[in-house]
Design an enzyme around this catalytic site. Structure first.
Site, PDB file in Angstrom:
ATOM      1  N   CYS A  16       0.809  -1.207   0.000  1.00 52.20           N
ATOM      2  CA  CYS A  16       0.000   0.000   0.000  1.00 52.20           C
ATOM      3  C   CYS A  16       0.848   1.264   0.000  1.00 52.20           C
ATOM      4  O   CYS A  16       2.041   1.247   0.299  1.00 52.20           O
ATOM      5  CB  CYS A  16      -0.968   0.033   1.171  1.00 52.20           C
ATOM      6  SG  CYS A  16      -0.347  -0.573   2.717  1.00 52.20           S
ATOM      7  N   GLY A  42       0.182  -0.141  -4.862  1.00 53.74           N
ATOM      8  CA  GLY A  42      -1.078  -0.832  -4.632  1.00 53.74           C
ATOM      9  C   GLY A  42      -2.032  -0.578  -5.771  1.00 53.74           C
ATOM     10  O   GLY A  42      -2.344   0.578  -6.052  1.00 53.74           O
ATOM     11  N   ASN A 117       0.125   1.899   5.966  1.00 48.86           N
ATOM     12  CA  ASN A 117       1.065   1.109   5.180  1.00 48.86           C
ATOM     13  C   ASN A 117       1.864   0.266   6.159  1.00 48.86           C
ATOM     14  O   ASN A 117       2.553   0.804   7.023  1.00 48.86           O
ATOM     15  CB  ASN A 117       1.992   2.030   4.373  1.00 48.86           C
ATOM     16  CG  ASN A 117       3.121   1.297   3.668  1.00 48.86           C
ATOM     17  OD1 ASN A 117       4.174   1.854   3.389  1.00 48.86           O
ATOM     18  ND2 ASN A 117       2.919   0.034   3.360  1.00 48.86           N
ATOM     19  N   GLY A 118       1.774  -1.055   6.040  1.00 52.30           N
ATOM     20  CA  GLY A 118       2.530  -1.919   6.936  1.00 52.30           C
ATOM     21  C   GLY A 118       1.739  -3.135   7.333  1.00 52.30           C
ATOM     22  O   GLY A 118       0.795  -3.540   6.654  1.00 52.30           O
ATOM     23  N   CYS A 251      13.147  -0.910   5.767  1.00 53.74           N
ATOM     24  CA  CYS A 251      13.068  -2.033   4.833  1.00 53.74           C
ATOM     25  C   CYS A 251      14.068  -1.864   3.692  1.00 53.74           C
ATOM     26  O   CYS A 251      14.020  -0.885   2.946  1.00 53.74           O
ATOM     27  CB  CYS A 251      11.657  -2.133   4.266  1.00 53.74           C
ATOM     28  SG  CYS A 251      11.476  -3.343   2.946  1.00 53.74           S
ATOM     29  N   TYR A 257      13.374  -2.826  -4.913  1.00 56.43           N
ATOM     30  CA  TYR A 257      12.253  -2.953  -5.830  1.00 56.43           C
ATOM     31  C   TYR A 257      11.054  -2.057  -5.534  1.00 56.43           C
ATOM     32  O   TYR A 257      10.480  -1.472  -6.442  1.00 56.43           O
ATOM     33  CB  TYR A 257      11.783  -4.419  -5.858  1.00 56.43           C
ATOM     34  CG  TYR A 257      10.549  -4.657  -6.692  1.00 56.43           C
ATOM     35  CD1 TYR A 257      10.605  -4.588  -8.084  1.00 56.43           C
ATOM     36  CD2 TYR A 257       9.321  -4.957  -6.101  1.00 56.43           C
ATOM     37  CE1 TYR A 257       9.471  -4.815  -8.858  1.00 56.43           C
ATOM     38  CE2 TYR A 257       8.186  -5.184  -6.865  1.00 56.43           C
ATOM     39  CZ  TYR A 257       8.268  -5.109  -8.246  1.00 56.43           C
ATOM     40  OH  TYR A 257       7.149  -5.315  -9.008  1.00 56.43           O
ATOM     41  N   SER A 298      11.962  -3.299 -13.763  1.00 57.37           N
ATOM     42  CA  SER A 298      12.588  -3.253 -12.448  1.00 57.37           C
ATOM     43  C   SER A 298      14.084  -3.538 -12.500  1.00 57.37           C
ATOM     44  O   SER A 298      14.831  -3.118 -11.621  1.00 57.37           O
ATOM     45  CB  SER A 298      11.908  -4.247 -11.510  1.00 57.37           C
ATOM     46  OG  SER A 298      11.954  -5.555 -12.047  1.00 57.37           O
ATOM     47  N   ASP A 361      15.614  -7.909 -10.530  1.00 54.21           N
ATOM     48  CA  ASP A 361      15.765  -7.464  -9.143  1.00 54.21           C
ATOM     49  C   ASP A 361      15.708  -8.615  -8.148  1.00 54.21           C
ATOM     50  O   ASP A 361      16.333  -8.574  -7.090  1.00 54.21           O
ATOM     51  CB  ASP A 361      14.686  -6.427  -8.799  1.00 54.21           C
ATOM     52  CG  ASP A 361      13.290  -7.001  -8.914  1.00 54.21           C
ATOM     53  OD1 ASP A 361      12.743  -7.438  -7.896  1.00 54.21           O
ATOM     54  OD2 ASP A 361      12.743  -7.028 -10.043  1.00 54.21           O
ATOM     55  N   CYS A 456      13.650 -10.852   4.697  1.00 52.08           N
ATOM     56  CA  CYS A 456      13.291 -11.681   3.545  1.00 52.08           C
ATOM     57  C   CYS A 456      14.507 -12.399   2.977  1.00 52.08           C
ATOM     58  O   CYS A 456      14.383 -13.434   2.324  1.00 52.08           O
ATOM     59  CB  CYS A 456      12.625 -10.838   2.457  1.00 52.08           C
ATOM     60  SG  CYS A 456      13.556  -9.384   1.944  1.00 52.08           S
TER      61      CYS A 456
END
Length: 485
Positions: A16, A42, A117-118, A251, A257, A298, A361, A456
């Site tokens: 988002c 989003g 957002n989150g 992040c 990306y 990307s 990416d 990640c």
């Protein structure tokens, strides 16, 4: 769903984007423009809530900003000098109007709208407590938990109630809230999700990315600091720091990306970082080849950096159609493959007989890489070498990113050699985690206290994951199926 990226079925999705303005004529129109610039964050739904000094007005709809907020009848209803907006993806759960933000509630302190957002990683635990207390939820969104925590707080003022609510939640959040008194913005104590401040004349703006400020002609002021809460009312911005200070962990995938390349994230140009990533990738993983080719769009900045560092010519070997959204052809393996070609096509005259380096990416499930490598081979490439401008994506994200369950992440199931065989590449290499940190100006990753959230890639989650502990693994992805941000 219309998609910005033709192979969007195999990308991590930042779920988002948020935008708000306080103290401007036709505030909702400015928000709509800002949301256009954040559409990449989003694309399933969008919403705007405006306040005209007496009443709150909201319009929420499925689909893109364009087509919903370019209609005069809708924009006339969103009157007022203050407004907030939201664009969203869903996770694996329902895509329903009840989950589209901003969410709004009439509290004891007055109207309260929120755009988030989150991802709140203890939302299920909190929701169970709130329901036992009598709260009635209208959505499956974790954002609604925040509203109920504010509503049931024992503190007197809205600000104290809001702070009390945030001190009970875990995870990642950048929030913009609209009340009758003004606009509130805040960022979680680790600063995992981004939020910036801008000025448009005398009006204040809060947004997920600086590119949204550029589009509306606003001046970038600064980023909201991790753990900072800002209040905008009567033309003034005040800053509060209600949380204990902790080392920031923004992040890292915003640079890889999520963010648009023309954005500035925490003072750093995303485009410059992506070029530096490409250069690091070339130094770590050289290969003899004739051409460097990006996977549109990307992979383009990293491919430029790789080409400049390696001395191998950069060429556009894959041409993307800018006029295709959802593939309109009926399902079926053969016609689905034709749909892929409708979106991406190999530049055959350039590729035939050449040894090529493909730059992308990331690899998530591997389906995109498999298709593109095959496309290069069908176009006559002599060799196809895949280079990925990030480390292997081997762990799920619980901080507002639509990540497949870990069993579906290719890097969690295969070695790099096995992955190369799976996508049918002559070779496959990833950027190392230290290489990624070097591209961001660090000497290396500080393992005892990492400078970014890189869970990640590493599985090193910077917060407690109450809803995802070992005792609730069986519920983990049924929870994600309900989670919307």
């Amino acid at each position: 769903m219309l998609t910005t990226h033709p192979f969007d079925d195999d990308k991590l999705r930042e779920e988002c984007g948020v935008f708000g303005i306080h103290g401007a004529e036709s505030a909702a129109a400015v928000v709509a423009l800002g949301l256009h610039a954040l559409q990449h964050r989003g694309q399933e739904a969008a919403g705007i809530t405006a306040f005209d000094g007496k009443e709150f007005h909201t319009h929420r709809a499925m689909g893109h900003v364009a087509g919903n907020f370019d209609r005069d009848d809708i924009m006339r209803q969103l009157a007022g000098s203050s407004a907030i907006g939201h664009v969203r993806y869903s996770t694996t759960g329902e895509t329903a109007l009840r989950n589209v933000q901003p969410l709004f509630a009439d509290l004891a302190t007055g109207g309260f709208a929120v755009a988030h957002n989150g991802n709140i990683s203890n939302a299920t635990a909190l929701r169970k407590i709130l329901v036992r207390r009598g709260s009635i939820f209208q959505s499956t969104s974790d954002t609604e938990v925040i509203i109920h925590l504010v509503a049931t707080s024992n503190y007197r003022t809205l600000l104290d109630r809001f702070i009390d609510a945030l001190k009970q939640v875990e995870g990642a959040y950048s929030l913009i809230c609209l009340t009758a008194e003004g606009m509130i913005g805040c960022r979680d104590p680790l600063g995992i999700r981004p939020l910036v401040i801008g000025k448009l004349g005398n009006a204040h703006i809060l947004a997920s990315e600086t590119v949204a400020l550029d589009v509306v002609g606003a001046e970038f002021v600064r980023s909201v600091e991790p753990g900072e809460l800002v209040i905008i009312r009567e033309g003034e911005l005040t800053s509060h720091h209600p949380f204990a200070e902790r080392p920031a962990r923004p992040c890292i995938f915003e640079y890889v990306y999520f963010s648009r390349p023309d954005s500035i994230v925490d003072g750093t140009s995303v485009y410059s970082v992506r070029k530096a990533i490409g250069a690091e990738l070339a130094r770590e993983n050289p290969v003899e080849a004739d051409l460097v080719i990006p996977v549109p769009d990307s992979g383009t900045p990293a491919a430029i950096g790789y080409a400049q560092e390696s001395g191998i010519p950069f060429e556009l070997g894959i041409i993307r159609s800018h006029y295709v959204g959802r593939t309109f052809i009926q399902p079926g393996d053969k016609v689905r493959h034709l749909g892929v070609k409708l979106k991406h096509n190999a530049n055959r005259a350039l590729i035939a007989g050449k040894r090529i380096v493909l730059i992308d990416d990331s690899i998530v499930r591997g389906t995109t890489s498999l298709k593109i490598v095959q496309m290069m081979r069908d176009a006559g490439a002599a060799e196809v070498h895949m280079r990925i401008a990030s480390p292997p994506t081997s762990h799920s994200c619980f901080y507002g990113v639509d990540t497949p369950e870990r069993a579906k992440l290719l890097a969690a199931q295969m070695t790099v050699g096995q992955m190369a065989n799976f996508i049918n590449a002559d070779s496959l290499s990833f950027l190392t985690i230290d290489g990624l940190y070097r591209a961001l100006g660090e000497a290396k990753r500080a393992d005892d206290c990492p400078q970014y959230c890189d869970a990640c890639f590493t599985g090193d989650y910077p917060t407690t994951l109450t809803d995802f502990d070992e005792n609730s693994l069986e519920d983990q992805f049924s929870l994600l199926a309900e989670r919307v941000v």
